[in-house]
Design an enzyme around this catalytic site. Structure first.
Site, mmCIF file in Angstrom:
data_model
loop_
_atom_site.group_PDB
_atom_site.id
_atom_site.type_symbol
_atom_site.label_atom_id
_atom_site.label_comp_id
_atom_site.label_asym_id
_atom_site.label_seq_id
_atom_site.Cartn_x
_atom_site.Cartn_y
_atom_site.Cartn_z
ATOM 1 C CG HIS A 1 -1.730 -1.355 1.219
ATOM 2 N ND1 HIS A 1 -2.800 -1.642 0.415
ATOM 3 C CD2 HIS A 1 -1.472 -2.494 1.926
ATOM 4 C CE1 HIS A 1 -3.193 -2.891 0.646
ATOM 5 N NE2 HIS A 1 -2.403 -3.440 1.548
ATOM 6 C CD GLU B 1 -2.245 -3.662 4.890
ATOM 7 O OE1 GLU B 1 -3.436 -3.412 4.649
ATOM 8 O OE2 GLU B 1 -1.608 -4.573 4.328
ATOM 9 C CD GLU C 1 -2.090 -10.091 4.422
ATOM 10 O OE1 GLU C 1 -2.115 -9.165 5.257
ATOM 11 O OE2 GLU C 1 -2.555 -9.985 3.263
ATOM 12 C CG HIS D 1 0.417 -6.798 2.306
ATOM 13 N ND1 HIS D 1 -0.452 -5.928 1.723
ATOM 14 C CD2 HIS D 1 1.369 -7.069 1.372
ATOM 15 C CE1 HIS D 1 -0.065 -5.680 0.484
ATOM 16 N NE2 HIS D 1 1.053 -6.364 0.243
#
Ligand code: ZN
Length: 243
Positions: free
Chosen positions: A10, A24, A142, A79
């Site tokens: 992101h 995030e 993640e 992430h």
């Protein structure tokens, strides 16, 4: 020289998952910087390239194009998760991943879980752009759920961010077989005979021992504050007698 591409998920107009006061994109950038800094500081012959080093938006295809053009040996995309439930950690490889990607995932996953603890959601395969379009072994991590309160609390702790960084560094180093800089320095220190003075200090050490400032034992041992106090006391007494 190994090249590692770390992709901070992101950025810019795309904050990723947002909850509990966490974005995030901020966590992924912080973790990516930490991995670069620690991997390059602690290991020999490794260079870490970042797909982004500022809060900027990049399309997924820009990220993989950059990675493929860089000649990186591996890619790790960082992430945080969202979607509620119990929270925890999971990793992704491509659905028809290479043997090398499977090994990278297994090594990274175990190293990160060992450092971070908590719920292990497993090593998974999914048709994700970052792991599909990368030409090198590629894994997406993640790292906890921003929308699960207990995970969000952990992501706010520096020690947990540290553990996430350490886990990635350890996993990458193990997978690539990197040589640690630190271990070598340590073994040299341990090999030193603390009972014999170093060549460059021998003459002064013997002279000051003769004058009574030191007792002549353990010239190579670390010194405590109280031992320094004793030596300073002897010096002061010596100066007073002279004066
Ligand atoms: Zn994400």
């Amino acid at each position: 020289m190994y090249k590692v591409l770390i992709d901070a998920g992101h950025g810019g107009k795309d904050p990723g998952a947002v909850a509990n006061g966490i974005q995030e994109k901020d966590i992924t950038l912080k973790v990516s910087f930490g991995i670069k800094q620690r991997l390059e500081a602690d290991y020999e012959k490794v260079q870490v390239l970042l797909s982004r080093s500022t809060d900027v938006f990049l399309e997924l295809k820009e990220r993989t194009a950059k990675a493929n053009a860089s000649g990186a040996d591996i890619l790790v995309s960082i992430h945080c998760n969202a979607g509620g439930g119990k929270g925890g950690f999971e990793t992704f490889r491509y659905t028809s991943a290479s043997q090398a990607s499977i090994k990278l995932q297994d090594t990274l996953h175990k190293a990160i879980m060992a450092k971070m603890g908590g719920t292990d959601r497993g090593q998974k395969a999914q048709n994700l752009h970052m792991v599909r379009e990368s030409n090198m072994p590629a894994v997406l991590t993640e790292n906890l759920f921003v929308d699960v309160a207990t995970d969000a609390d952990r992501l706010k702790q520096a020690s947990v961010i540290d553990a996430i960084i350490d886990g990635h560094v350890q996993g990458i180093a193990t997978y690539l077989g990197l040589k640690s800089k630190g271990k070598e320095v340590k073994s040299v220190t341990q090999e030193r005979n603390i009972n014999a003075p170093s060549g460059w200090a021998k003459e002064t050490w013997e002279e000051l021992t003769k004058k009574g400032f030191f007792d002549g034992t353990r010239p190579g041992a670390p010194i405590t504050r109280e031992e320094i106090a004793i030596v300073v006391g002897r010096v002061l007494k010596y100066v007073e007698q002279k004066g």
